[in-house]
Design a protein around this motif. Structure first.
Motif, short mmCIF file in Angstrom:
data_model
loop_
_atom_site.label_atom_id
_atom_site.label_comp_id
_atom_site.label_asym_id
_atom_site.label_seq_id
_atom_site.Cartn_x
_atom_site.Cartn_y
_atom_site.Cartn_z
N LEU A 185 28.11 -4.23 11.04
CA LEU A 185 27.69 -5.63 11.01
C LEU A 185 28.55 -6.46 11.96
O LEU A 185 28.02 -7.31 12.71
CB LEU A 185 27.80 -6.18 9.59
N PHE A 186 29.85 -6.21 11.99
CA PHE A 186 30.72 -6.92 12.92
C PHE A 186 30.32 -6.62 14.37
O PHE A 186 30.32 -7.50 15.23
CB PHE A 186 32.18 -6.51 12.69
N ARG A 187 30.02 -5.36 14.65
CA ARG A 187 29.59 -5.00 16.02
C ARG A 187 28.30 -5.72 16.39
O ARG A 187 28.11 -6.13 17.53
CB ARG A 187 29.40 -3.49 16.12
N ALA A 188 27.42 -5.84 15.41
CA ALA A 188 26.17 -6.56 15.67
C ALA A 188 26.44 -8.03 15.94
O ALA A 188 25.85 -8.63 16.85
CB ALA A 188 25.22 -6.41 14.48
N LEU A 189 27.35 -8.64 15.18
CA LEU A 189 27.69 -10.05 15.41
C LEU A 189 28.34 -10.24 16.79
O LEU A 189 28.17 -11.28 17.42
CB LEU A 189 28.65 -10.55 14.32
N ALA A 190 29.08 -9.20 17.24
CA ALA A 190 29.72 -9.27 18.56
C ALA A 190 28.72 -8.99 19.68
O ALA A 190 29.06 -9.18 20.86
CB ALA A 190 30.87 -8.26 18.63
N GLY A 191 27.53 -8.53 19.35
CA GLY A 191 26.49 -8.32 20.36
C GLY A 191 26.54 -6.99 21.07
O GLY A 191 25.90 -6.82 22.11
N ILE A 192 27.26 -5.99 20.52
CA ILE A 192 27.37 -4.70 21.21
C ILE A 192 26.59 -3.60 20.49
O ILE A 192 26.45 -2.50 21.06
CB ILE A 192 28.84 -4.27 21.39
N TRP A 193 26.09 -3.84 19.28
CA TRP A 193 25.39 -2.77 18.55
C TRP A 193 23.90 -2.82 18.89
O TRP A 193 23.23 -3.81 18.66
CB TRP A 193 25.59 -2.94 17.05
N PRO A 194 23.35 -1.72 19.45
CA PRO A 194 21.97 -1.77 19.93
C PRO A 194 20.92 -1.30 18.92
O PRO A 194 19.72 -1.47 19.16
CB PRO A 194 22.00 -0.82 21.13
N PHE A 195 21.34 -0.69 17.81
CA PHE A 195 20.38 -0.09 16.90
C PHE A 195 20.06 -1.05 15.76
O PHE A 195 20.83 -1.18 14.80
CB PHE A 195 20.93 1.23 16.33
N GLY A 196 18.97 -1.73 15.89
CA GLY A 196 18.58 -2.65 14.83
C GLY A 196 17.61 -3.68 15.33
O GLY A 196 17.12 -3.64 16.46
N GLU A 197 17.34 -4.64 14.47
CA GLU A 197 16.45 -5.74 14.81
C GLU A 197 16.86 -6.96 14.01
O GLU A 197 17.57 -6.85 13.01
CB GLU A 197 15.00 -5.36 14.52
N GLY A 198 16.42 -8.09 14.45
CA GLY A 198 16.78 -9.34 13.78
C GLY A 198 17.40 -10.32 14.75
O GLY A 198 17.42 -10.11 15.97
N THR A 199 17.94 -11.40 14.19
CA THR A 199 18.47 -12.48 15.01
C THR A 199 19.84 -12.90 14.53
O THR A 199 20.06 -13.09 13.33
CB THR A 199 17.53 -13.70 14.98
#
Length: 596
Positions: free
Chosen positions: A425-439
């Motif tokens: 989740l932290f990686r997604a918030l940082a914008g580096i995690w590519p596997f997923g969807e959402g905003t």
């Protein structure tokens, strides 16, 4: 044939970008001064000069071929005047020009190689590090082992070998055309030895058939070298990386008494490297036996073919040597493939490695372009997450966040079992995690900083490690020392200019405190700590959190942690709990103790 077309296309794709780049550069030409030009014009100008000199040298060799004929005729006739006149007026003049042009060509070719390598290195480093491509390449499982070798070694060898082969090929073609004309004219009236058959250009056809047969046999013997060379480069790089990694984790290996296991692993890797090397030696032994024999035979073959005409009195000694020399030139240029076979095998491995590296970066870039997880600045001051679904590289869904808002100034603690998706989740918030969807809508105009559990410490001085990734030099020594003391690293304040392998010199707890010092210097608006204090004791951790609240009052803290003592330093708690389908979701809890 299809394989050759594919190989040529790969080489073209690697070479083309440099010679069409519109990047500007500054060059200095004595005595005309300094100019700004597009790099492609510099590259093309130097390439044209190198090729032009190569063609001029072929022309000089043709002229010396006629000198050789006349000179040996003078020797046969015992004509001393012609002998010395030809030596000084023809040979010395053209030989001097040849030597001077060779030196100029070498200098220009070297400058071209250096500029080409520098441009390709910048290009690959920019692509590899740009948009976190290097991180995504590790997630794709793409075949791109040892990028350090590909950027440092393969680019260097590719530019050098491409130049060498291109110039040698053009030289071979021009020599073939020039000396084939000479050989064709000389053998225009020759008959096949021992017969009355008249075959126009008999010696040219003989050279063609002879070299074609030998080239085919060379390829049959040496073809496995392409695969073996590729494998050798990979195994060499793997062994080198294993040694570097062992140095990095020397303490952990020692604590686990892992020396025996590491020795066994290194022996296995080195044994595979040696086994492949022996296979290369065996194959090159066979290839060398054939090519060396072929080269020895080549010394006498032209004279054997021409001797009957000389002994029959049809040609003089000078024409015999010219014919033999022209035949040797034609045959050697037709045997280009044989001469450079080992080089071509190594070159094919280099091209394959760079091509696979390119392909891995393209897949990583495509992954970023195709991701349905959007991270972009929002309109407000809060961090907002909507309809977020996070997956793993193998396609499994790990976590979901339907609606989450993190307000500025509100400290938040994220907890949950290992593997529940907290760090993801932290990686997604940082914008580096590519596997997923959402905003994910980040706060407008805010700076975000994430401290992982194991900080990255670059090679260099302690000052560089403390201010990373800021390389502007805006932090003076007093500010860095103050940050180190606040992070409870007073013993390091006198070592700012010391260069050391800090990742091995400092304990993990010290490394984490050094990362805290970075945050103090950077003063981000939002600071995410992914178990960033897990390696320090609880009293020190408590002191660090109190210090962060005092020194960074305008920074919003969001932490991942497992210790219950962290509750006291956060106003809000989110706990990752599993749903019925095994996907973890954050459950909003409030801690009973107010944040301090």
């Amino acid at each position: 044939m299809q394989g050759l077309k594919r190989a040529l296309l790969q080489i073209w794709r690697l070479t083309y970008p440099y010679y069409v780049t519109r990047e500007e550069t500054q060059i200095r030409i004595w005595p005309f001064g300094t100019f700004r030009l597009q790099e492609r014009w510099v590259a093309l100008s130097m390439a044209v000069l190198v090729i032009g000199i190569e063609f001029a040298q072929v022309a000089i060799n043709v002229r010396l071929s006629y000198f050789n004929r006349d000179w040996f005729n003078a020797i046969q006739s015992k004509d001393a005047v012609a002998f010395w006149a030809l030596l000084f007026s023809v040979f010395c003049f053209w030989a001097a020009i040849y030597v001077g042009s060779a030196i100029i060509q070498y200098v220009i070719q070297s400058f071209l190689r250096i500029r080409w390598r520098a441009w390709m290195t910048r290009h690959y480093v920019d692509r590899w590090l740009g948009n976190d491509t290097h991180y995504r390449m590790g997630l794709t499982g793409a075949r791109a082992d040892n990028p350090d070798q590909r950027i440092a070694d393969d680019i260097d060898q590719f530019t050098q070998t491409t130049q060498t082969l291109a110039i040698s090929f053009l030289s071979a073609v021009s020599n073939l055309v020039s000396f084939s004309v000479i050989l064709w004219n000389i053998s225009a009236v020759f008959t096949v030895p021992g017969t009355d058959w008249h075959v126009p250009g008999f010696l040219v056809w003989g050279a063609l058939i002879y070299s074609g047969l030998v080239t085919w046999l060379t390829h049959l013997i040496g073809r496995p070298l392409i695969r073996l060379n590729f494998e050798q480069q990979r195994r060499e790089a793997d062994f080198r990386f294993s040694l570097a990694r062992l140095r990095e984790y020397g303490e952990q290996v020692a604590l686990l008494s892992g020396g025996a296991a590491e020795r066994a692993s290194l022996r296995d890797r080195f044994g595979a490297l040696i086994a492949n090397f022996y296979a290369i030696v065996d194959r090159r032994k066979r290839l060398s036996a054939f090519t060396v024999s072929y080269q020895q035979v080549n010394v006498v073959i032209p004279y054997i073919l021409v001797a009957p005409y000389y002994f029959a009195g049809q040609i003089q000694l000078g024409m015999m040597t010219q014919t033999a020399g022209a035949f040797a030139r034609v045959e050697s240029t037709m045997s280009f493939f044989i001469t450079f076979y080992v080089t071509l095998a190594d070159y094919k491995a280099q091209v394959d490695r760079l091509t696979s590296f390119d392909a891995a970066m393209e897949r990583a870039e495509a992954m970023r372009a195709q991701t349905r997880l959007v991270v972009a600045p929002g309109a407000g001051a809060a961090l907002q997450v909507r309809d977020l679904a996070l997956g793993l590289p193998d396609g499994r869904r790990i976590a979901a966040v339907r609606d989450l808002v993190l307000e500025p100034g509100e400290t938040t603690l994220l907890t949950g079992p290992s593997g529940s998706g907290k760090s993801t989740l932290f990686r997604a918030l940082a914008g580096i995690w590519p596997f997923g969807e959402g905003t994910v809508r980040t706060p407008a105009g805010a700076t975000l900083m994430l401290l992982p559990q194991r900080p990255y410490l670059p090679m260099g001085t302690l000052r560089m490690a403390a201010t990373y990734p800021d390389a502007s030099g805006r932090h003076d020594d007093a500010a860095i020392r103050e940050a180190l003391e606040a992070a409870r690293l007073p013993h390091l304040v006198t070592r700012l200019d010391e260069e050391a392998p800090w990742a091995q010199t400092l304990s993990l707890g010290e490394q984490q405190r050094l990362a805290i010092a970075r945050a103090l210097l950077a003063k981000p608006d939002w600071l995410f700590l992914d178990e960033a204090t897990a390696a320090v004791d609880e009293p020190t951790e408590a002191a660090l959190y109190r210090m962060l609240r005092q020194r960074l009052p305008g920074t919003t803290l969001v932490s991942i942690g497992h210790r219950s003592t962290l509750d006291a330093f956060h106003q809000r708690r989110l706990d990752m709990t599993p749903r019925h389908d095994g996907v973890f979701v954050p459950t909003d809890l409030r801690t009973p103790v107010a944040a301090q």
